[in-house]
Design a protein around this motif. Structure first.
Motif, mmCIF file in Angstrom:
data_model
loop_
_atom_site.group_PDB
_atom_site.id
_atom_site.type_symbol
_atom_site.label_atom_id
_atom_site.label_comp_id
_atom_site.label_asym_id
_atom_site.label_seq_id
_atom_site.Cartn_x
_atom_site.Cartn_y
_atom_site.Cartn_z
ATOM 1 N N SER A 169 4.564 -4.610 15.358
ATOM 2 C CA SER A 169 4.483 -5.585 14.555
ATOM 3 C C SER A 169 5.185 -5.007 13.309
ATOM 4 C CB SER A 169 2.797 -5.830 13.986
ATOM 5 O OG SER A 169 2.517 -4.766 13.261
ATOM 6 N N GLU A 170 5.767 -5.712 12.491
ATOM 7 C CA GLU A 170 6.355 -5.424 11.186
ATOM 8 C C GLU A 170 5.478 -4.529 10.312
ATOM 9 O OE1 GLU A 170 8.159 -8.732 9.592
ATOM 10 O OE2 GLU A 170 9.782 -8.613 10.965
ATOM 11 N N LYS A 171 4.105 -4.654 10.243
ATOM 12 C CA LYS A 171 3.223 -3.792 9.532
ATOM 13 C C LYS A 171 2.974 -2.620 10.283
ATOM 14 C CE LYS A 171 1.134 -7.904 7.843
ATOM 15 N NZ LYS A 171 -0.040 -8.999 7.948
ATOM 16 N N THR B 152 -2.877 2.613 15.428
ATOM 17 C CA THR B 152 -1.880 3.132 14.509
ATOM 18 C C THR B 152 -0.945 4.263 15.419
ATOM 19 O OG1 THR B 152 -3.245 2.827 12.552
ATOM 20 C CG2 THR B 152 -1.484 4.394 12.556
#
Length: 168
Positions: free
Chosen positions: A71-73, A99
């Motif tokens: 994800s871009e996050k 993460t």
């Protein structure tokens, strides 16, 4: 006049590639991990460095594409599949939150055949648990380096991907 021809020729080539489906259309909010994120030594022996595979998941004779996306996050990892090699439309078949997952996770082809499940390998399956998973076609082995794994595979009856834990 020469200055105008080169940009027009480039635009024509890009347009033709786009129409032919050669440009990978990524889902909104997702991106391909860059190769610099995937420099771990364990990836050296994994085809596509564990970031992509090409195989026939549905048995129709046409190559399908699978990509490990982030994800871009940066906190969610996903497996995105383009059936029949159509790079313009795909489907998210698995995602999870972890993460730094790109550092530890990968995908590789699971060849057709029978594979034990964790309980099948341990010999302690319950009455409603399967001892093995049988892949009729190639599947996707989504794994964590030196950790768990699961198979993502095409189900002809439901016309969707199913998942099953697999033994290491």
């Amino acid at each position: 006049m020469k200055k105008l021809i080169a940009p027009l020729a480039l635009a024509a080539v890009l347009s033709a590639c786009s129409l032919a489906g050669d440009i990978l259309k990524l889902p909104e909010g997702w991106r391909l991990p860059d190769r610099q994120q995937a420099t771990e030594i364990w990836r050296n022996g994994v085809p596509g460095r564990g970031l992509s595979i090409t195989a026939d998941f549905d048995g129709n004779g046409k190559p399908d594409l699978a990509y490990l996306l982030e994800s871009e996050k940066g906190a969610t990892l996903g497996v995105w599949v383009y059936m029949n090699g159509d790079k313009r439309s795909g489907q998210l078949i698995e995602h999870g939150t972890q993460t730094g997952a790109v550092k530890t996770s990968g995908i590789r082809e699971a060849k057709p055949g029978a594979y034990p499940t964790p309980c099948g390998k341990a010999g302690d399956c319950g009455p409603d648990q399967s001892k093995e998973i049988v892949l009729k076609n190639s599947g996707i082995d989504l794994f964590v380096n030196q950790g768990g794994r699961q198979f993502l595979y095409w189900d002809d009856a439901s016309k969707t991907f199913l998942k099953s834990p697999a033994a290491n």
